[in-house]
Scaffold this active site. Structure first.
Site, PDB file in Angstrom:
ATOM      1  N   CYS A   1      30.815  39.225  44.134  1.00  0.00           N
ATOM      2  CA  CYS A   1      30.492  38.312  45.238  1.00  0.00           C
ATOM      3  C   CYS A   1      29.559  39.021  46.227  1.00  0.00           C
ATOM      4  CB  CYS A   1      31.800  37.917  45.934  1.00  0.00           C
ATOM      5  SG  CYS A   1      31.640  36.976  47.447  1.00  0.00           S
ATOM      6  N   HIS A   2      28.818  38.240  46.990  1.00  0.00           N
ATOM      7  CA  HIS A   2      27.927  38.881  47.962  1.00  0.00           C
ATOM      8  C   HIS A   2      28.718  39.725  48.970  1.00  0.00           C
ATOM      9  CE1 HIS A   2      23.649  38.853  49.389  1.00  0.00           C
ATOM     10  NE2 HIS A   2      24.266  39.614  50.266  1.00  0.00           N
ATOM     11  N   THR A   3      29.976  39.386  49.197  1.00  0.00           N
ATOM     12  CA  THR A   3      30.777  40.168  50.150  1.00  0.00           C
ATOM     13  C   THR A   3      30.986  41.594  49.640  1.00  0.00           C
ATOM     14  OG1 THR A   3      31.836  38.133  50.870  1.00  0.00           O
ATOM     15  CG2 THR A   3      32.909  40.195  51.500  1.00  0.00           C
TER      16      THR A   3
ATOM     17  N   HIS B   1      36.936  41.515  44.457  1.00  0.00           N
ATOM     18  CA  HIS B   1      37.991  40.620  44.962  1.00  0.00           C
ATOM     19  C   HIS B   1      37.970  39.255  44.277  1.00  0.00           C
ATOM     20  CE1 HIS B   1      34.397  39.671  47.293  1.00  0.00           C
ATOM     21  NE2 HIS B   1      34.895  38.459  47.450  1.00  0.00           N
ATOM     22  N   GLU B   2      37.297  39.160  43.110  1.00  0.00           N
ATOM     23  CA  GLU B   2      37.137  37.860  42.456  1.00  0.00           C
ATOM     24  C   GLU B   2      37.599  38.025  41.005  1.00  0.00           C
ATOM     25  OE1 GLU B   2      33.666  34.866  43.666  1.00  0.00           O
ATOM     26  OE2 GLU B   2      32.997  36.200  42.089  1.00  0.00           O
TER      27      GLU B   2
ATOM     28  N   CYS C   1      52.494  34.673  52.309  1.00  0.00           N
ATOM     29  CA  CYS C   1      53.887  35.144  52.330  1.00  0.00           C
ATOM     30  C   CYS C   1      54.850  33.984  52.531  1.00  0.00           C
ATOM     31  CB  CYS C   1      54.084  36.208  53.414  1.00  0.00           C
ATOM     32  SG  CYS C   1      54.183  35.552  55.102  1.00  0.00           S
TER      33      CYS C   1
ATOM     34  N   CYS D   1      55.301  34.189  57.646  1.00  0.00           N
ATOM     35  CA  CYS D   1      54.742  34.612  58.934  1.00  0.00           C
ATOM     36  C   CYS D   1      54.412  33.365  59.767  1.00  0.00           C
ATOM     37  CB  CYS D   1      53.511  35.487  58.728  1.00  0.00           C
ATOM     38  SG  CYS D   1      52.046  34.616  58.128  1.00  0.00           S
TER      39      CYS D   1
ATOM     40  N   CYS E   1      51.540  31.377  58.247  1.00  0.00           N
ATOM     41  CA  CYS E   1      51.934  30.563  57.089  1.00  0.00           C
ATOM     42  C   CYS E   1      52.764  29.364  57.542  1.00  0.00           C
ATOM     43  CB  CYS E   1      52.739  31.395  56.090  1.00  0.00           C
ATOM     44  SG  CYS E   1      51.731  32.471  55.052  1.00  0.00           S
TER      45      CYS E   1
ATOM     46  N   CYS F   1      47.255  33.922  56.242  1.00  0.00           N
ATOM     47  CA  CYS F   1      48.500  34.705  56.299  1.00  0.00           C
ATOM     48  C   CYS F   1      48.180  36.090  56.879  1.00  0.00           C
ATOM     49  CB  CYS F   1      49.074  34.856  54.895  1.00  0.00           C
ATOM     50  SG  CYS F   1      50.496  35.956  54.800  1.00  0.00           S
TER      51      CYS F   1
ATOM     52  N   ARG G   1      47.805  41.885  56.892  1.00  0.00           N
ATOM     53  CA  ARG G   1      46.377  41.955  57.217  1.00  0.00           C
ATOM     54  C   ARG G   1      45.968  43.326  57.770  1.00  0.00           C
ATOM     55  NH1 ARG G   1      41.975  42.727  57.397  1.00  0.00           N
ATOM     56  NH2 ARG G   1      40.168  41.417  57.878  1.00  0.00           N
TER      57      ARG G   1
ATOM     58  N   CYS H   1      37.367  33.609  44.516  1.00  0.00           N
ATOM     59  CA  CYS H   1      36.614  33.611  45.777  1.00  0.00           C
ATOM     60  C   CYS H   1      35.578  32.495  45.792  1.00  0.00           C
ATOM     61  CB  CYS H   1      35.968  34.963  46.086  1.00  0.00           C
ATOM     62  SG  CYS H   1      35.135  34.915  47.702  1.00  0.00           S
TER      63      CYS H   1
ATOM     64  N   ARG I   1      26.343  34.152  39.611  1.00  0.00           N
ATOM     65  CA  ARG I   1      27.424  35.113  39.493  1.00  0.00           C
ATOM     66  C   ARG I   1      27.246  35.907  38.204  1.00  0.00           C
ATOM     67  NH1 ARG I   1      28.660  34.869  44.178  1.00  0.00           N
ATOM     68  NH2 ARG I   1      30.752  34.605  45.043  1.00  0.00           N
TER      69      ARG I   1
HETATM   70  P1  NAD Z   1      24.354  35.006  47.156  1.00  0.00           P
HETATM   71  O1  NAD Z   1      23.632  36.258  47.400  1.00  0.00           O
HETATM   72  O2  NAD Z   1      24.721  34.652  45.755  1.00  0.00           O
HETATM   73  O3  NAD Z   1      23.517  33.763  47.738  1.00  0.00           O
HETATM   74  C1  NAD Z   1      22.891  33.779  48.984  1.00  0.00           C
HETATM   75  C2  NAD Z   1      21.765  32.736  48.945  1.00  0.00           C
HETATM   76  O4  NAD Z   1      21.211  32.641  50.262  1.00  0.00           O
HETATM   77  C3  NAD Z   1      20.619  33.093  47.999  1.00  0.00           C
HETATM   78  O5  NAD Z   1      20.327  31.987  47.164  1.00  0.00           O
HETATM   79  C4  NAD Z   1      19.463  33.391  48.948  1.00  0.00           C
HETATM   80  O6  NAD Z   1      18.193  33.087  48.404  1.00  0.00           O
HETATM   81  C5  NAD Z   1      19.809  32.500  50.126  1.00  0.00           C
HETATM   82  N1  NAD Z   1      19.181  32.895  51.395  1.00  0.00           N
HETATM   83  C6  NAD Z   1      18.992  34.136  51.892  1.00  0.00           C
HETATM   84  N2  NAD Z   1      18.384  34.065  53.099  1.00  0.00           N
HETATM   85  C7  NAD Z   1      18.205  32.749  53.362  1.00  0.00           C
HETATM   86  C8  NAD Z   1      17.626  32.045  54.455  1.00  0.00           C
HETATM   87  N3  NAD Z   1      17.143  32.681  55.510  1.00  0.00           N
HETATM   88  N4  NAD Z   1      17.608  30.697  54.389  1.00  0.00           N
HETATM   89  C9  NAD Z   1      18.087  30.026  53.322  1.00  0.00           C
HETATM   90  N5  NAD Z   1      18.661  30.657  52.261  1.00  0.00           N
HETATM   91  C10 NAD Z   1      18.700  31.997  52.286  1.00  0.00           C
HETATM   92  O7  NAD Z   1      25.671  35.046  48.068  1.00  0.00           O
HETATM   93  P2  NAD Z   1      27.089  34.315  47.882  1.00  0.00           P
HETATM   94  O8  NAD Z   1      27.955  35.131  46.999  1.00  0.00           O
HETATM   95  O9  NAD Z   1      26.868  32.883  47.613  1.00  0.00           O
HETATM   96  O10 NAD Z   1      27.674  34.524  49.382  1.00  0.00           O
HETATM   97  C11 NAD Z   1      27.064  33.876  50.472  1.00  0.00           C
HETATM   98  C12 NAD Z   1      27.692  34.335  51.783  1.00  0.00           C
HETATM   99  O11 NAD Z   1      29.044  33.878  51.840  1.00  0.00           O
HETATM  100  C13 NAD Z   1      27.775  35.854  51.955  1.00  0.00           C
HETATM  101  O12 NAD Z   1      27.552  36.145  53.322  1.00  0.00           O
HETATM  102  C14 NAD Z   1      29.215  36.164  51.594  1.00  0.00           C
HETATM  103  O13 NAD Z   1      29.644  37.366  52.186  1.00  0.00           O
HETATM  104  C15 NAD Z   1      29.906  34.956  52.170  1.00  0.00           C
HETATM  105  N6  NAD Z   1      31.232  34.605  51.650  1.00  0.00           N
HETATM  106  C16 NAD Z   1      32.150  34.169  52.549  1.00  0.00           C
HETATM  107  C17 NAD Z   1      33.388  33.743  52.114  1.00  0.00           C
HETATM  108  C18 NAD Z   1      34.401  33.223  53.094  1.00  0.00           C
HETATM  109  O14 NAD Z   1      35.571  33.099  52.720  1.00  0.00           O
HETATM  110  N7  NAD Z   1      34.018  32.910  54.308  1.00  0.00           N
HETATM  111  C19 NAD Z   1      33.703  33.798  50.748  1.00  0.00           C
HETATM  112  C20 NAD Z   1      32.734  34.268  49.872  1.00  0.00           C
HETATM  113  C21 NAD Z   1      31.494  34.673  50.328  1.00  0.00           C
HETATM  114  N1  AHE Z   2      35.481  42.702  57.060  1.00  0.00           N
HETATM  115  C1  AHE Z   2      34.550  41.776  57.653  1.00  0.00           C
HETATM  116  C2  AHE Z   2      35.004  40.342  57.469  1.00  0.00           C
HETATM  117  C3  AHE Z   2      34.777  39.874  56.110  1.00  0.00           C
HETATM  118  C4  AHE Z   2      35.270  38.448  55.975  1.00  0.00           C
HETATM  119  O1  AHE Z   2      35.083  37.601  56.851  1.00  0.00           O
HETATM  120  N2  AHE Z   2      35.906  38.175  54.865  1.00  0.00           N
HETATM  121  C5  AHE Z   2      36.346  36.821  54.545  1.00  0.00           C
HETATM  122  C6  AHE Z   2      36.330  36.679  53.086  1.00  0.00           C
HETATM  123  S1  AHE Z   2      34.738  36.919  52.380  1.00  0.00           S
HETATM  124  C7  AHE Z   2      35.059  36.763  50.748  1.00  0.00           C
HETATM  125  O2  AHE Z   2      33.932  36.914  50.032  1.00  0.00           O
HETATM  126  C8  AHE Z   2      37.795  36.611  55.004  1.00  0.00           C
HETATM  127  O3  AHE Z   2      38.677  36.276  54.255  1.00  0.00           O
HETATM  128  N3  AHE Z   2      37.988  36.743  56.273  1.00  0.00           N
HETATM  129  C9  AHE Z   2      39.301  36.631  56.844  1.00  0.00           C
HETATM  130  C10 AHE Z   2      39.901  37.988  57.067  1.00  0.00           C
HETATM  131  O4  AHE Z   2      41.026  38.043  57.546  1.00  0.00           O
HETATM  132  O5  AHE Z   2      39.244  38.984  56.726  1.00  0.00           O
HETATM  133  C11 AHE Z   2      34.376  42.056  59.128  1.00  0.00           C
HETATM  134  O6  AHE Z   2      33.428  41.493  59.695  1.00  0.00           O
HETATM  135  O7  AHE Z   2      35.181  42.812  59.680  1.00  0.00           O
HETATM  136 ZN    ZN Z   3      33.901  36.723  47.943  1.00  0.00          ZN
HETATM  137 ZN    ZN Z   4      52.136  34.650  55.797  1.00  0.00          ZN
END
Ligand code: NAD
Ligand code: AHE
Ligand code: ZN
Ligand code: ZN
Length: 369
Positions: free
Chosen positions: A40-42, A62-63, A92, A95, A98, A106, A110, A169, A364
């Site tokens: 994942c991008h994360t 994480h995936e 859990c 908490c 939850c 949860c 954490r 994820c 992916r």
């Molecule tokens: P990825 O790298 O597969 O895709 C990112 C996309 O964004 C690409 O297609 C890229 O071309 C595009 N992009 C980059 N800059 C851009 C811009 N300025 N305007 C428009 N498009 C642009 O990434 P991913 O795995 O899909 O993850 C995307 C984001 O989501 C990451 O920041 C990741 O950390 C986050 N994420 C968050 C959660 C969550 O639970 N909140 C879960 C998973 C991933």
């Molecule tokens: N460690 C980062 C935060 C990263 C983050 O926001 N993670 C998401 C999942 S991304 C999955 O690809 C998340 O679950 N956030 C809730 C949490 O409790 O972390 C930072 O900025 O400190």
């Molecule tokens: Zn992820």
């Molecule tokens: Zn919990």
């Protein structure tokens, strides 16, 4: 025992494939053999050094999808042979988060999870006698990993782990952001910013929600074909326009979109996504993760005039109680995973997965052990 793993010894350096030492599961813990993991991008974000919680050396990932090998004392809900998806947000059930019924976040473990440790404050991984950090409570870039029982969702054994690992994820996050966090209504106009694994999954979610118009935004036009195949009705490249993307979308939609989703992690784009929303009711959901020290900004007037800004982690999904049903939805043909898998690689090739992601050549990559 020994486990083959990809170790992040330092930020911004390739992962190194080595045999690490892994201690068996303690009370409340489970040893899992990971069969497959997405990248994942994360993972790339943390490896880049931009994650304020990023710790090194660590085993990222994480995936994943795997099979239970051994359970520690007191583990009652899992047994060897069960198929599981690791959860970076545990459940859990006890908490106050939850019990609130308001969130999937949860908080029971954490603090230690963020320190790269198991709930008892120690690591199960080591290399050459020195501890390695766990990552997001999952560390799926290792053939064997130990997780808390509450960080595992037991899933249908018929489900192919090399596919449903992506429900750990990206795909769940994108779909859940639309269905659970935004609660998009039929007929809505939706804009998705960023067409990686998350944004394309948000398109799937928007189709499930019966959105009327789904506008896909990316600066890489190679992503548009897949976006259209999944259900995008319009594709927009901000680079094709001389005015800010929010102005383009407001013009296209006669006032703005009902819902927008930021799936990149760019704070400027988060602002654009919010400002693309319709006055009076538009809601923007932040999914992308931004680097240490970065902050979002907009004129408060944007919110005073009725727009809502929110965020989501794992699409608001409660892993243990809800993910098994999402796996069943995939088995019933309601969720598409195959188009998301651009490459199937071995653990030895894992750095290629990061290169393909950075080059915009993959949605992916799935690593199989
Ligand atoms: P990825 O790298 O597969 O895709 C990112 C996309 O964004 C690409 O297609 C890229 O071309 C595009 N992009 C980059 N800059 C851009 C811009 N300025 N305007 C428009 N498009 C642009 O990434 P991913 O795995 O899909 O993850 C995307 C984001 O989501 C990451 O920041 C990741 O950390 C986050 N994420 C968050 C959660 C969550 O639970 N909140 C879960 C998973 C991933
Ligand atoms: N460690 C980062 C935060 C990263 C983050 O926001 N993670 C998401 C999942 S991304 C999955 O690809 C998340 O679950 N956030 C809730 C949490 O409790 O972390 C930072 O900025 O400190
Ligand atoms: Zn992820
Ligand atoms: Zn919990």
């Amino acid at each position: 025992m020994k486990s083959r793993a990809a170790v992040a010894f330092q930020p911004n350096a390739p992962l190194e494939i080595v045999d690490v030492d892994l201690e068996g599961p303690k009370a409340g813990e489970v040893l899992v053999q990971i069969k497959a993991t997405g990248v994942c991008h994360t993972d790339a974000y943390t490896l880049s050094g931009a994650d304020p919680e990023g710790l090194f050396p660590a085993i990222l990932g994480h995936e994943g999808g795997g099979v239970v090998v051994e359970v520690g004392a007191g583990v009652t809900s899992l047994k060897p042979g069960d198929h599981v998806i690791p959860l970076y947000i545990p459940e859990c059930g006890q908490c106050n988060f939850c019990e609130s019924g308001k969130t999937n976040l949860c908080q029971s473990i954490r603090v230690t999870q963020g320190q790269g440790l198991m709930p008892d404050g120690t690591s199960r991984f080591s290399y050459q006698g020195k501890p390695l950090h766990h990552y997001m409570g999952t560390s799926t870039f290792s053939e064997y990993t130990v997780l808390p029982e509450i960080s595992l969702a037991k899933v249908n054994k018929q489900a192919p782990l090399e596919k449903v690992c992506l429900l750990g994820c990206g795909i769940t996050t994108g779909i859940g952001a639309v269905l659970n966090t935004a609660k998009v209504e039929p007929g809505s106009t939706v804009a998705i910013f960023g067409l990686g694994g998350i944004g394309l999954s948000a398109i799937q979610g928007a189709v499930m929600a019966k959105a009327g118009r789904i506008i896909a935004v990316d600066i890489n036009p190679e992503k548009f074909e897949m976006a259209q195949q999944l259900g995008a009705t319009d594709c927009v490249n901000p680079k094709d326009h001389s005015v800010p993307i929010q102005e383009v979308l407001i013009e296209m939609t006669d006032g703005g979109v009902d819902y927008s989703f930021e799936c990149v992690g760019n704070v400027g784009l988060m602002r654009a996504a919010l400002e693309s929303c319709h006055k009076g009711w538009g809601t923007s959901v932040i999914i992308g993760v931004a680097g240490a020290g970065e902050e979002i900004a907009t004129r408060p007037f944007q919110l005073v005039t009725g727009r809502t800004w929110k965020g989501t982690a794992f699409g608001g999904v409660k892993g243990r109680s809800e993910l098994p049903g999402i796996v069943d939805d995939f088995m019933a043909g309601k969720i598409q995973i195959d188009p998301m898998i651009s490459y199937q690689l071995s653990l030895d090739e894992i750095n290629k997965a990061f290169e393909l992601m950075h080059a915009g050549k993959s949605i992916r990559s799935v690593i199989s052990f």
